[in-house]
Design an enzyme around this catalytic site. Structure first.
Site, PDB file in Angstrom:
ATOM      1  N   ARG A 559      -9.014  -4.116  21.096  1.00 53.71           N
ATOM      2  CA  ARG A 559      -9.531  -5.088  22.057  1.00 53.71           C
ATOM      3  C   ARG A 559      -8.803  -6.417  21.856  1.00 53.71           C
ATOM      4  O   ARG A 559      -9.099  -7.151  20.915  1.00 53.71           O
ATOM      5  CB  ARG A 559     -11.033  -5.281  21.854  1.00 53.71           C
ATOM      6  CG  ARG A 559     -11.858  -4.001  21.946  1.00 53.71           C
ATOM      7  CD  ARG A 559     -13.330  -4.303  21.685  1.00 53.71           C
ATOM      8  NE  ARG A 559     -14.164  -3.118  21.710  1.00 53.71           N
ATOM      9  CZ  ARG A 559     -14.458  -2.400  20.629  1.00 53.71           C
ATOM     10  NH1 ARG A 559     -13.982  -2.753  19.442  1.00 53.71           N
ATOM     11  NH2 ARG A 559     -15.233  -1.343  20.721  1.00 53.71           N
ATOM     12  N   ARG A 595      -5.408  -2.482  24.601  1.00 53.68           N
ATOM     13  CA  ARG A 595      -5.923  -2.813  25.939  1.00 53.68           C
ATOM     14  C   ARG A 595      -5.534  -4.227  26.313  1.00 53.68           C
ATOM     15  O   ARG A 595      -5.647  -5.160  25.507  1.00 53.68           O
ATOM     16  CB  ARG A 595      -7.448  -2.675  25.954  1.00 53.68           C
ATOM     17  CG  ARG A 595      -8.061  -2.889  27.329  1.00 53.68           C
ATOM     18  CD  ARG A 595      -9.562  -2.640  27.312  1.00 53.68           C
ATOM     19  NE  ARG A 595     -10.288  -3.630  26.526  1.00 53.68           N
ATOM     20  CZ  ARG A 595     -11.589  -3.545  26.238  1.00 53.68           C
ATOM     21  NH1 ARG A 595     -12.278  -2.495  26.653  1.00 53.68           N
ATOM     22  NH2 ARG A 595     -12.178  -4.476  25.516  1.00 53.68           N
ATOM     23  N   GLU A 689     -13.752   3.100  33.915  1.00 57.48           N
ATOM     24  CA  GLU A 689     -15.046   2.459  33.647  1.00 57.48           C
ATOM     25  C   GLU A 689     -15.772   2.042  34.920  1.00 57.48           C
ATOM     26  O   GLU A 689     -16.861   1.484  34.849  1.00 57.48           O
ATOM     27  CB  GLU A 689     -14.873   1.257  32.709  1.00 57.48           C
ATOM     28  CG  GLU A 689     -13.785   0.298  33.104  1.00 57.48           C
ATOM     29  CD  GLU A 689     -13.471  -0.711  32.017  1.00 57.48           C
ATOM     30  OE1 GLU A 689     -14.323  -0.958  31.148  1.00 57.48           O
ATOM     31  OE2 GLU A 689     -12.354  -1.245  32.033  1.00 57.48           O
ATOM     32  N   ASN A 712     -19.376   2.694  28.123  1.00 55.87           N
ATOM     33  CA  ASN A 712     -20.401   1.641  28.195  1.00 55.87           C
ATOM     34  C   ASN A 712     -20.500   1.088  29.612  1.00 55.87           C
ATOM     35  O   ASN A 712     -21.577   1.030  30.208  1.00 55.87           O
ATOM     36  CB  ASN A 712     -20.081   0.514  27.214  1.00 55.87           C
ATOM     37  CG  ASN A 712     -20.010   0.998  25.789  1.00 55.87           C
ATOM     38  OD1 ASN A 712     -20.369   2.125  25.493  1.00 55.87           O
ATOM     39  ND2 ASN A 712     -19.538   0.153  24.889  1.00 55.87           N
ATOM     40  N   ARG A 723     -26.462  -3.111  31.033  1.00 54.28           N
ATOM     41  CA  ARG A 723     -26.565  -2.626  29.657  1.00 54.28           C
ATOM     42  C   ARG A 723     -27.037  -3.706  28.694  1.00 54.28           C
ATOM     43  O   ARG A 723     -27.316  -3.415  27.533  1.00 54.28           O
ATOM     44  CB  ARG A 723     -25.226  -2.042  29.186  1.00 54.28           C
ATOM     45  CG  ARG A 723     -24.038  -2.984  29.217  1.00 54.28           C
ATOM     46  CD  ARG A 723     -22.755  -2.179  28.989  1.00 54.28           C
ATOM     47  NE  ARG A 723     -21.544  -2.942  29.187  1.00 54.28           N
ATOM     48  CZ  ARG A 723     -20.830  -3.460  28.208  1.00 54.28           C
ATOM     49  NH1 ARG A 723     -21.221  -3.320  26.970  1.00 54.28           N
ATOM     50  NH2 ARG A 723     -19.715  -4.117  28.459  1.00 54.28           N
ATOM     51  N   CYS A 760     -13.375   6.024  24.703  1.00 59.22           N
ATOM     52  CA  CYS A 760     -13.363   4.948  23.701  1.00 59.22           C
ATOM     53  C   CYS A 760     -14.669   4.156  23.676  1.00 59.22           C
ATOM     54  O   CYS A 760     -14.796   3.201  22.912  1.00 59.22           O
ATOM     55  CB  CYS A 760     -12.188   4.006  23.949  1.00 59.22           C
ATOM     56  SG  CYS A 760     -12.218   3.192  25.562  1.00 59.22           S
TER      57      CYS A 760
END
Length: 830
Positions: A559, A595, A689, A712, A723, A760
């Site tokens: 990240r 990323r 995502e 997520n 979330r 991931c």
């Protein structure tokens, strides 16, 4: 004319200073000044004659307009708005004229006490700065007879609001649970104080000055009601935007719920929220609230400002040393928490508040404490669990600054060989100062599973149970405990047999962990010969080394936003290249997926002027932010293209929604690589995502080298559930059949072009999800470093053929609960 007013006790019972009330809004005097009473009688009596100006629909609160226009709020109990009127029977109506001592509300004390945190009743005078409180009651009071408060008006003063200037109008849909009751109204008032403009809120033909909590509550606004907002003055536009934002912010009527994560009650056991798993035996060490006695008066503003500055410098230096030491040990979670503390030390609002206290004559320590605790009260009262959990960090900063100013007041706690730390809440620095070998577990009355102490405990492998409630504080120093954070329970009085059983289980778990670690460096191959790559999610080179030590096959997600946050300007291209190269160098020949910057949504940086958004999760974030700031994106891409060897680099792009965005980014990489004269290109992957990316996976895979599922975000976007919303936590489940179908579509789309798919997100770390993901065709799982041995061991016990057949059948089920129930039957060890 000077106004003198005597208020009588509304209930029989002991008088309680507001600062001792267990509600930060009232204790912080955000509603005004006054007193509280612990009710021992069941009928609320009028403290003075006047007119009923406001009466809550739920009957738990009302406002009297006394002679001279003095507004007196009476609020029965803490968080009683959520009782929806049960236990309250109003005897008056809005507009009624009442006499002192007249019955106003009948209260079923037993019913309310069973469902509310406290019965303490607050009597508060609005605009308290206009009055001198010449009398405050102490001790036992008789309802309708004993004087409670005596106040005399000061000379009239301007409120500071100005109507000179432009006028702006807008609307807001109130997002606060229970509507504009005490806490939300106080937040609106606090927002308006930052501006000179006059702000009026209108609803149902009535209007209220936004600076008056009482007036706002008197509007009778419910959740989801639409109100009109009008601002006039030099800063009207900014004032309007601030008030609308506060009105539309969602907040719960009570404390943020944690029950969805808590263990069920068991007789003779203390239950809480499992913040870090594990089993421990130890003796209680109490780490009680730090409350150093401080001098009230200062030695002059100049001297006290210098005392504060010196303390800030000393603590900054100590915190920076902690960051450096943590990074050298590879303790990434610890270093990140210290970095957050460094940011708090540089907070201009806290510093300005402390300096104002010094200028008013207070000593630096007292001014610092008042500034920090006022901010604590605001955070604790916002109804947001994540923000409330930052209170411990602020108190930790307070402790460190006061120690820097006045020295350590006492020696640290005496530890046992195996200590269970018990406290109301625990400061991160308190934990890191103690020898790890002697800390067997943590039990706190407050806190949450996402607090910094919880993060540290997980990183250090210390079993931790938080949010256990006040019963945790009844544990006595030296008391032997069994802490089973796996089950979310504490056994406070274990028998010898229970202690023996727990010791055997602890030894078994330790032996199992050693065995898993010993085999972790080998490949994860299923019973029928399918190899699954088990990678790690990291933030820097230290995490990469930890991943290698635990047997990781690669880095599945670096990240990069951790390079960009907690600083005043973006990292240079050279800084980025150095950080990325350090990761590759730490991997001993393994590949790394890095990323591109994922800023926006819940992650922000001060040097990017991102526009305010009503729904940041659906706004400018991920690659959208990169396209909006092309110079910053180009700098990151050039930094990535400079690492060696490029054959081991895989670039991952977040928040791609369609193939056009991917083609645009690949074109930019090609152009930059051409300018740099590079013959080699790194692999380029897409993060799946958002649902559109999963549905268009076949198109994306034509132009991408691999796909990586960010479970997520994909879960929250698929289920339309935030979330970060604690109230929905029990329903946000990545094993929902809808999400599993999207993953199946993504894997199928990728396979058409011979491309592989990894996961991931947190789903890859869920033991129950692992066989399902493998069955759906996922080839790589990326988890935290400590979980690598566990996940590899799980994979080695699975049959790919069985996983495929069962995963297909799971797609036909109708709920996440049904999926998990079936997984439990098929793979009970998962």
């Amino acid at each position: 004319m000077t106004i003198t007013l005597e208020l009588l006790a509304p209930f029989s019972g002991p008088a309680i200073p507001l600062e001792r009330v267990p509600d930060p809004v009232f204790a912080g005097l955000m509603m005004g000044d006054g007193l509280a009473v612990e009710p021992m009688s069941s009928t609320l009596l009028a403290p003075c004659k006047g007119t009923v100006g406001q009466l809550a629909r739920t009957g738990h609160a009302l406002t009297l307009i006394a002679d001279g226009g003095v507004e007196v709020l009476i609020h029965i109990g803490i968080d009683t708005v959520k009782l929806a009127g049960q236990g309250f029977r109003p005897l008056v109506a809005v507009g009624d004229r009442v006499a002192a001592g007249q019955p106003l509300v009948e209260v079923d004390l037993d019913a309310v006490a069973r469902r509310a945190p406290s019965l303490q009743t607050m009597v508060v005078v609005a605009d308290a700065e206009r009055f001198c409180f010449t009398g405050r009651a102490e001790g036992w009071l008789e309802a309708g007879r004993s004087p409670l408060l005596t106040l005399t008006a000061r000379e009239a003063a301007s409120s500071g609001a100005s109507a000179d200037g432009p006028e702006r109008e807008g609307e807001a849909v109130v997002g606060h649970e229970g509507g504009l009751h005490a806490r939300p109204s106080a937040r609106v008032q606090q927002a308006v104080k930052a501006f000179a403009s006059e702000v009026i809120v209108e609803f149902g033909g009535k209007q209220a000055n936004a600076r008056s909590v009482m007036a706002l509550m008197s509007l009778g606004v419910a959740e989801r009601d639409t109100v009109a907002v009008r601002a006039s003055g030099a800063d009207a536009e900014a004032a309007l935007a601030a008030v609308v934002a506060v009105l539309e912010t969602h907040s719960a009527a009570g404390h943020a719920p944690v029950a969805v994560h808590a263990a069920p009650a068991v007789a003779g056991r203390l239950a809480g929220v499992a913040a870090a798993p594990g089993l421990a035996i130890g003796r209680v060490v109490r780490l009680d609230v730090f409350d150093m006695a401080l001098p009230e008066a200062g030695a002059g503003a100049l001297a006290e400002r210098e005392r504060l500055s010196a303390a800030l410098r000393a603590v900054r230096e100590r915190v920076q040393h902690g960051i450096d030491a943590a990074l050298r040990r590879g303790a990434t979670a610890e270093s990140d928490i210290f970095a957050a503390h460094l940011a708090l030390l540089d907070d201009p609002e806290l510093l300005a508040a402390a300096e104002r206290g010094i200028d008013s004559g207070a000593g630096a320590g007292l001014a610092c404490r008042l500034a920090i605790r006022a901010q604590c009260a605001v955070l604790a009262g916002l109804g947001n669990q994540l923000l409330a959990e930052r209170v411990a960090d602020l108190k930790d900063i307070e402790r460190q600054l006061l120690v820097a100013m006045y020295g350590e007041p006492e020696q640290g706690p005496a530890l046992f060989d195996a200590s269970i730390l018990v406290a109301e809440d625990l400061a991160p620095s308190a934990l890191t100062r103690l020898p790890r070998a002697k800390v067997a577990g943590i039990v706190t009355a407050a806190g949450g599973a996402s607090g910094h102490v919880a993060i540290l405990a997980r990183a250090l492998g210390i079993p931790a149970l938080v949010a256990c409630g006040p019963d945790a504080l009844s544990l006595t120093p030296g008391q032997a405990l069994i802490l089973d954070a796996r089950a979310g329970l504490v056994n406070p009085r274990p028998s010898e047999a229970e202690l023996d059983d727990a010791a055997v289980e602890i030894a078994r778990l330790a032996a199992r962990e050693r065995a898993l670690q010993a085999s972790a460096k080998g490949p994860a191959i299923t019973l029928d010969g399918a190899a699954i790559e088990v990678a790690v999610n990291i933030a820097n080179a230290d995490d990469a080394r930890e991943g290698v030590a635990h047997g990781a096959d690669a880095v599945g997600l670096l990240r990069t936003e951790f390079l960009f946050i907690d600083r005043r300007e973006a990292p240079t291209e050279d800084e980025q290249t150095e950080a990325y190269q350090a990761v590759l160098d730490a991997l001993d020949g393994r590949n790394a997926i890095i990323r591109t910057l994922d800023i926006g949504g819940d992650k922000d940086v001060p040097y990017l002027q991102l526009p305010p958004e009503p729904n940041p999760a659906l706004g400018l974030r991920g690659i959208r932010t990169g396209f909006a700031y092309p110079d910053m994106l180009d700098a990151q891409l050039r930094a990535l293209l400079r690492v060696k060897p490029l054959s081991r680099l895989r670039i991952l792009v977040p928040m791609i929604a369609d193939v056009g965005e991917l083609i645009r980014l690949r074109g930019r990489i090609e152009a930059l690589a051409g300018e740099m004269g590079l013959a080699e290109r790194p692999q380029l992957g897409v993060m799946i995502e958002v649902p559109s990316a999963a549905l268009l996976a076949d198109q994306l895979a034509k132009h991408a080298d691999f796909l990586s599922i960010g479970s997520n975000d994909l879960t929250q976007y698929t289920l339309a559930m935030d979330r970060c919303n604690a109230a929905l936590a029990a329903r946000i489940d990545a094993l929902h059949p809808g999400l599993l179908r999207l993953i199946a579509i993504a894997v199928d789309g990728a396979s058409k072009h011979g491309k592989w798919v990894g996961v991931c997100g947190a789903m890859a770390s869920d033991p129950q999800a692992v066989p399902v993901l493998i069955g759906l065709g996922v080839a790589e799982l990326s988890v935290s470093p400590r979980l690598v041995p566990e996940v590899k061991n799980l994979v080695r016990g699975l049959s790919l053929q069985q996983c495929r057949g069962e995963a297909e059948r799971l797609l036909a089920l109708n709920s996440a609960q049904a999926v998990r129930a079936r997984i439990t039957e098929l793979w009970p060890a998962a």
